[in-house]
Design a protein around this motif. Structure first.
Motif, PDB file in Angstrom:
ATOM      1  N   MET C   1       2.450   3.990   0.884  1.00  0.00           N
ATOM      2  CA  MET C   1       3.098   2.777   1.362  1.00  0.00           C
ATOM      3  C   MET C   1       3.448   2.954   2.829  1.00  0.00           C
ATOM      4  O   MET C   1       4.053   3.932   3.206  1.00  0.00           O
ATOM      5  N   ARG C   2       3.079   1.988   3.622  1.00  0.00           N
ATOM      6  CA  ARG C   2       3.296   2.143   5.048  1.00  0.00           C
ATOM      7  C   ARG C   2       4.687   1.661   5.425  1.00  0.00           C
ATOM      8  O   ARG C   2       5.056   0.522   5.147  1.00  0.00           O
ATOM      9  N   PHE C   3       5.463   2.490   6.052  1.00  0.00           N
ATOM     10  CA  PHE C   3       6.772   2.064   6.538  1.00  0.00           C
ATOM     11  C   PHE C   3       6.726   2.001   8.049  1.00  0.00           C
ATOM     12  O   PHE C   3       6.374   2.968   8.704  1.00  0.00           O
ATOM     13  N   ILE C   4       7.089   0.857   8.574  1.00  0.00           N
ATOM     14  CA  ILE C   4       7.028   0.695  10.028  1.00  0.00           C
ATOM     15  C   ILE C   4       8.422   0.850  10.587  1.00  0.00           C
ATOM     16  O   ILE C   4       9.342   0.125  10.215  1.00  0.00           O
ATOM     17  N   PHE C   5       8.597   1.813  11.472  1.00  0.00           N
ATOM     18  CA  PHE C   5       9.888   2.049  12.085  1.00  0.00           C
ATOM     19  C   PHE C   5       9.980   1.168  13.321  1.00  0.00           C
ATOM     20  O   PHE C   5       9.250   1.347  14.280  1.00  0.00           O
ATOM     21  N   LYS C   6      10.886   0.197  13.273  1.00  0.00           N
ATOM     22  CA  LYS C   6      10.911  -0.774  14.366  1.00  0.00           C
ATOM     23  C   LYS C   6      11.951  -0.425  15.409  1.00  0.00           C
ATOM     24  O   LYS C   6      13.109  -0.168  15.085  1.00  0.00           O
ATOM     25  N   THR C   7      11.519  -0.453  16.658  1.00  0.00           N
ATOM     26  CA  THR C   7      12.455  -0.180  17.738  1.00  0.00           C
ATOM     27  C   THR C   7      12.526  -1.325  18.734  1.00  0.00           C
ATOM     28  O   THR C   7      13.297  -1.289  19.669  1.00  0.00           O
ATOM     29  N   ARG C 331      -4.723  -3.917  -2.578  1.00  0.00           N
ATOM     30  CA  ARG C 331      -4.291  -3.029  -1.516  1.00  0.00           C
ATOM     31  C   ARG C 331      -2.990  -2.331  -1.899  1.00  0.00           C
ATOM     32  O   ARG C 331      -2.833  -1.128  -1.662  1.00  0.00           O
ATOM     33  N   THR C 332      -2.056  -3.093  -2.495  1.00  0.00           N
ATOM     34  CA  THR C 332      -0.801  -2.484  -2.918  1.00  0.00           C
ATOM     35  C   THR C 332      -1.049  -1.411  -3.968  1.00  0.00           C
ATOM     36  O   THR C 332      -0.402  -0.366  -3.960  1.00  0.00           O
ATOM     37  N   TRP C 333      -1.987  -1.686  -4.872  1.00  0.00           N
ATOM     38  CA  TRP C 333      -2.317  -0.701  -5.896  1.00  0.00           C
ATOM     39  C   TRP C 333      -2.753   0.599  -5.253  1.00  0.00           C
ATOM     40  O   TRP C 333      -2.305   1.681  -5.646  1.00  0.00           O
ATOM     41  N   PHE C 334      -3.622   0.503  -4.257  1.00  0.00           N
ATOM     42  CA  PHE C 334      -4.085   1.714  -3.594  1.00  0.00           C
ATOM     43  C   PHE C 334      -2.978   2.383  -2.796  1.00  0.00           C
ATOM     44  O   PHE C 334      -2.856   3.601  -2.785  1.00  0.00           O
ATOM     45  N   GLN C 335      -2.159   1.577  -2.134  1.00  0.00           N
ATOM     46  CA  GLN C 335      -1.118   2.155  -1.303  1.00  0.00           C
ATOM     47  C   GLN C 335      -0.067   2.864  -2.135  1.00  0.00           C
ATOM     48  O   GLN C 335       0.490   3.864  -1.720  1.00  0.00           O
ATOM     49  N   LEU C 336       0.193   2.304  -3.325  1.00  0.00           N
ATOM     50  CA  LEU C 336       1.251   2.876  -4.132  1.00  0.00           C
ATOM     51  C   LEU C 336       0.750   3.892  -5.142  1.00  0.00           C
ATOM     52  O   LEU C 336       1.548   4.431  -5.887  1.00  0.00           O
ATOM     53  N   PHE C 337      -0.546   4.092  -5.171  1.00  0.00           N
ATOM     54  CA  PHE C 337      -1.135   4.904  -6.220  1.00  0.00           C
ATOM     55  C   PHE C 337      -0.414   6.214  -6.380  1.00  0.00           C
ATOM     56  O   PHE C 337      -0.171   6.906  -5.394  1.00  0.00           O
ATOM     57  N   PRO C 338      -0.072   6.746  -7.557  1.00  0.00           N
ATOM     58  CA  PRO C 338      -0.249   6.095  -8.842  1.00  0.00           C
ATOM     59  C   PRO C 338       0.988   5.354  -9.339  1.00  0.00           C
ATOM     60  O   PRO C 338       1.214   5.236 -10.520  1.00  0.00           O
ATOM     61  N   PHE C 339       1.782   4.845  -8.396  1.00  0.00           N
ATOM     62  CA  PHE C 339       3.040   4.262  -8.827  1.00  0.00           C
ATOM     63  C   PHE C 339       3.016   2.755  -8.957  1.00  0.00           C
ATOM     64  O   PHE C 339       4.063   2.133  -9.041  1.00  0.00           O
ATOM     65  N   TYR C 340       1.841   2.172  -8.943  1.00  0.00           N
ATOM     66  CA  TYR C 340       1.772   0.713  -9.039  1.00  0.00           C
ATOM     67  C   TYR C 340       2.294   0.266 -10.403  1.00  0.00           C
ATOM     68  O   TYR C 340       1.848   0.733 -11.441  1.00  0.00           O
ATOM     69  N   ARG C 341       3.246  -0.650 -10.385  1.00  0.00           N
ATOM     70  CA  ARG C 341       3.796  -1.123 -11.655  1.00  0.00           C
ATOM     71  C   ARG C 341       3.148  -2.449 -12.005  1.00  0.00           C
ATOM     72  O   ARG C 341       2.921  -3.298 -11.160  1.00  0.00           O
TER      73      ARG C 341
END
Lengths: 291, 271, 358
Positions: C1-7, C331-341
């Motif tokens: 999962m991509r987290f964007i740190f915003k400044t 895309r979410t499935w792949f990003q969260l793999f294997p935690f996709y609910r």
């Protein structure tokens, strides 16, 4: 004299529009969904009647009720399979789904080998009868349309006036969840309404078939029924018929007096005028969100 | 009189046969918190809708900052400096909280269509300026946590706060709050009381609100107007209005009213 | 999962929100620019069609998906743009000018069509736009002196800066440039005040009004921009087909456009492109699959209609967020793999509420 003839054929055509519009309004009143599929149901109904008579060999008085029953079943099934699962979604999605039904219905009919792509004459027993009323020649086909429409309207009027179905329909269209809580069998009601709408469309189809013949593009007439429903006011049953009559007569007169091409768009000009002058139609209600 | 920000003079509106608001007059002084109370159907929200321009009065008029409101179309009301919240939350459900608040900045828009299409440096600067103002409001109401959440998924209490935040983003002079504490629990109502007080004292905004929670009304209001069935019952300070006999009868009620309903436990247990 | 740190506020305002965006869209642009050398002519032509329909789809997405105004007669704007371009090209106007005129004229027609929108909502607006669609189609057929009527009209090739851009590659690049410019314009609109005003009108008109949004002005604007985009698409469409006739811009075309945005995913820009891709590739897939079906089904004229209808029904019932929605889920499935609910995107069971009281 010719004017009277033109007007009368406009009235007959208008009855057809009115019947299809009646189907729209029924469905709208009950489930607040707009179904563009009424035209196609009409086409299917005509084909059903034709099929019963031509390939099953049944006489007219047997083919008609069996077509009605068959299409009622189709309407009920459509509601059950396609409409019920999506009822909570925004109105636009449901409309798109009915477009999908239009595609499928047209496609399926044209796929039937040798039958779907051809135009067929409809062997109604009264097809070649006509009456001469003081110089105006009126075909029995047109008379039957008007008479049957009037009869059907009376029947529906009495059914809705003296039964609880009408109120139950309105309740479930305004707030489905609340209707559930009040014990209204919403699902059964919706199925019933779609079956009824399909049967009304079938009546229109069986009435129209002797006049325009049976072919897969019959459903396009359904598009003109929308202006009829808007003119009458989308939530009014008598309005649908009145709207249809207005559109039918205006169209016939436009074809007679105005240059070519106006006949096809007369209905649409009428509806635009209506939306400018009286947006809710002749009998419609003006509801506004209360904040 | 000279310091009245908003005044209603003999305001009436009729819907068909129903006289929803009947000869209502009041004025809201600059910088005060003025509350409308009354039973349901008294016409309080209707008065709000009259001020917002959603309804047109059938008699009487409203003046704001000395200007007659009759000729002001609904979309121009925000530009005059009047913002409002709605009784049943009218947020933009399919947008994030941030976008909702940015829409609140619409009246302060400085860019035109073509500038936006080409996203000129001016547009960028305007966007950043709007964002800064919105962030101030987010800080004020502690909405940082929900900034990027879709409104549709937020709990009711948060949505009420977002609705108020959106109204604050328009930088109003007058804020109309329609039942700010309805549906909120005790803690959230306390927060609301502090926020309303801050809006008045820190931001200097005049507040006109409709409220049912009497403790909140007593805590924050400077003056109260009680309405019933479209008419004015009483006007004054909170304590004056709350002890007014007409108001008590129509709306607040006393302990005596319910005594007749109280069961006699003694009789029941020992028949 | 991509987290964007915003400044920086700029990070939220930028079109490319993070490095991944820059990379993938950059790659896409490179592929599109070099396409004439990578794929054969037939597929290049199909890609050109995808781009043309995407431009129209952008317009309809802006109107229906972002402003909530449903137009069931959108093909009319396509037709106005196509015929304007055809007539002006025949008179020797330079391409940029004729393109601008197509857009402008379509926008003017759009403003007229949008007039009912100021008074009516929902299905009534749909019927009004439907009516306009029929009237414009009939008008195009009857105005024979200009449009050539039902016999159709031939369209000259594009003349740009003195060169005649008659080759497939040249036309492809022109379409690419126009598509990119239109997409950027729409994206810019959506991230600024006008776009937000559109979304506000879609979600709550009364609330939008109380925020100072002039409903009539923005609804008309939405119609005009949407029509202008359709007009631009129509102009390119005319050059692509080199022959246009009024029945190409009929009710069925309007429904195809709607089908495109709904299947693509209403309310997203990606949806316009995915929908256009679907609209162009579906017939290809059907003709590929035809050979595997028994003759009675495969050769029947109604097969395409049945497939379209079933796909549309399927999407509305099972994937209301459209192709873009399905892509998001994948895309979410792949990003969260294997935690996709399984219930992540689950819709709440919704009950129907009256639309009349909106």
């Amino acid at each position: 004299m010719q004017e009277l003839q033109v007007i009368f054929s406009g009235v007959a055509q208008g009855c057809i529009y009115g019947l299809i519009a009646l189907g729209f309004v029924l469905i709208y009143k009950a489930t607040e969904t707009v179904s563009f599929a009424q035209g196609e149901l009409m086409m299917l109904g005509a084909f059903c009647g034709l099929g019963a008579m031509q390939w099953l060999g049944w006489p007219y008085w047997l083919a008609v009720p069996s077509a009605l029953l068959a299409m009622g079943l189709v309407g009920w099934l459509t509601e059950r399979v396609a409409i019920r699962p999506i009822l909570g979604q925004p109105a636009f999605s449901v409309v798109m789904l009915t477009f999908g039904i239009v595609y499928v219905a047209r496609g399926l009919v044209t796929m039937i080998p040798n039958v779907g792509t051809e135009t067929h004459a409809f062997p109604a027993p009264y097809k070649d009868v006509s009456f001469d009323m003081g110089g105006v020649v009126i075909g029995a086909t047109q008379l039957v349309v008007v008479a049957a429409t009037a009869g059907l309207c009376l029947l529906l009027y009495f059914t809705f006036r003296y039964s609880r179905v009408g109120i139950a329909m309105q309740a479930s269209s305004q707030n489905q969840l609340a209707a559930y809580y009040m014990g209204i069998p919403v699902k059964r009601l919706n199925g019933l309404v779609w079956a009824l709408a399909a049967m009304v469309a079938t009546v229109a189809g069986l009435l129209l078939a002797p006049i325009t013949f049976v072919h897969a593009n019959m459903g396009f007439i359904g598009l003109k029924a929308f202006p009829a429903a808007v003119v009458g006011g989308f939530s009014s049953l008598p309005g649908a018929i009145v709207g249809g009559l207005i559109i039918g007569v205006v169209e016939a007169m436009a074809g007679f007096w105005l240059p070519e091409g106006f006949k096809d768009i007369a209905a649409y000009i009428v509806v635009l005028l209506m939306l400018v002058l009286k947006p809710n139609g002749l009998f419609g209600e003006n509801l506004r969100k209360k904040v | 009189m000279s310091d009245a920000l908003l005044s209603a003079h003999n305001l009436s509106v009729r819907f068909g046969g129903v006289l929803a608001v009947n000869n209502v007059s009041f004025d809201v002084q600059r910088g005060e918190v003025f509350t409308l109370i009354g039973p349901n159907g008294a016409g309080k929200t209707t008065v709000f809708n009259l001020i917002s321009g959603i309804y047109t009065p059938t008699a009487g008029h409203i003046t704001y900052n000395g200007q007659q409101m009759a000729s002001v179309p609904p979309h121009a009301v925000a530009g005059l400096g009047i913002a409002r919240t709605f009784q049943n939350i009218e947020l933009f459900e399919h947008a994030t909280v941030l976008q909702n608040l940015l829409i609140g900045r619409h009246t302060h828009r400085q860019t035109g269509l073509w500038q936006e299409m080409f996203f000129t440096p001016q547009t960028r600067a305007a966007e950043i300026a709007a964002r800064e103002k919105v962030e101030h409001v987010i800080d004020f109401l502690d909405l940082q946590h929900h900034r990027d959440s879709m409104v549709a998924g937020l709990p009711y209490g948060v949505r009420k706060v977002v609705e108020m935040a959106r109204a604050l983003c328009t930088e109003p002079q007058l804020l109309l709050l329609d039942e700010p504490s309805s549906g909120l629990n005790v803690e959230e109502t306390d927060d609301m009381a502090f926020w309303i007080a801050d809006i008045k004292n820190v931001l200097g905004i005049t507040v006109l609100m409709v409220e049912h929670d009497m403790s909140l009304v007593s805590k924050v209001s400077d003056r109260v107007l009680a309405m019933s069935q479209g008419e004015v019952l009483a006007m004054g300070t909170p304590s004056e209005v709350q002890s007014h006999p007409g108001v008590i009868e129509a709306y607040l009620g006393t302990i005596d009213d319910v005594s007749s309903l109280r069961r006699d436990h003694a009789k029941e247990q020992h028949p | 999962m991509r987290f964007i740190f915003k400044t920086d506020y700029d990070q939220d305002i930028r079109l490319a929100k993070h490095g991944g965006h820059v990379f993938w869209y950059g790659l896409l642009m490179v592929l599109l620019l070099t396409a004439p050398w990578l794929i054969e002519e037939y597929w290049l032509a199909q890609l050109t069609f995808v781009m043309i329909y995407s431009i129209v789809g952008l317009g309809l997405m802006l109107l229906a998906g972002f402003t909530g105004l449903f137009s069931i007669g959108h093909a009319a704007f396509l037709g106005v743009g196509a015929y304007t371009e055809a007539v002006l090209a025949a008179q020797g106007w330079p391409f940029p000018l004729s393109l601008a005129m197509s857009a402008g004229l379509s926008a003017a027609v759009g403003a007229i069509v949008g007039l009912p929108a100021l008074r009516v909502k929902g299905i009534y607006l749909g019927i009004a736009t439907l009516s306009f669609g029929f009237i414009v189609e009939e008008g195009l057929a009857r105005w024979e002196s200009v449009t050539g009527g039902n016999a159709g009209k031939h369209v000259k090739a594009i003349e740009l800066l003195g060169y005649e851009a008659s080759s497939n590659e040249a036309f492809y690049w022109i379409c690419l440039v126009v598509t990119v410019v239109c997409t950027l314009a729409v994206l810019n609109l959506l991230r600024s005040a006008t776009g937000r005003a559109f979304v506000a009108i879609r979600d709550s008109e009364i609330s939008a009004q109380s925020m100072g949004i002039h409903l009539a002005r923005y609804k008309t604007l939405s119609f005009m921009i949407s029509a202008a985009l359709a007009g631009i698409g129509g102009a390119l469409y005319a050059h692509k087909l080199q022959f246009i006739s009024p029945d190409q811009f009929n009710f069925l075309q309007s429904i195809d456009l709607l089908l495109m945005v709904v299947i693509g995913g209403l309310g997203s820009i990606h949806g316009a492109f995915l929908g256009a891709l679907f609209l162009i590739t579906m017939p290809q897939l059907i003709s590929l699959g035809k050979d595997y079906l028994p003759d009675a089904i495969g050769q029947a004229p109604g097969l395409q209609a049945v497939v379209y209808g079933l796909v549309l029904i399927g999407f509305v019932m099972f994937e209301p967020m459209g192709l873009y929605g399905r892509w998001l889920k994948i895309r979410t499935w792949f990003q969260l793999f294997p935690f996709y609910r399984k219930g992540m995107f689950k819709r709440q069971k919704s009950f129907q509420k009256s639309d009349r009281l909106k």
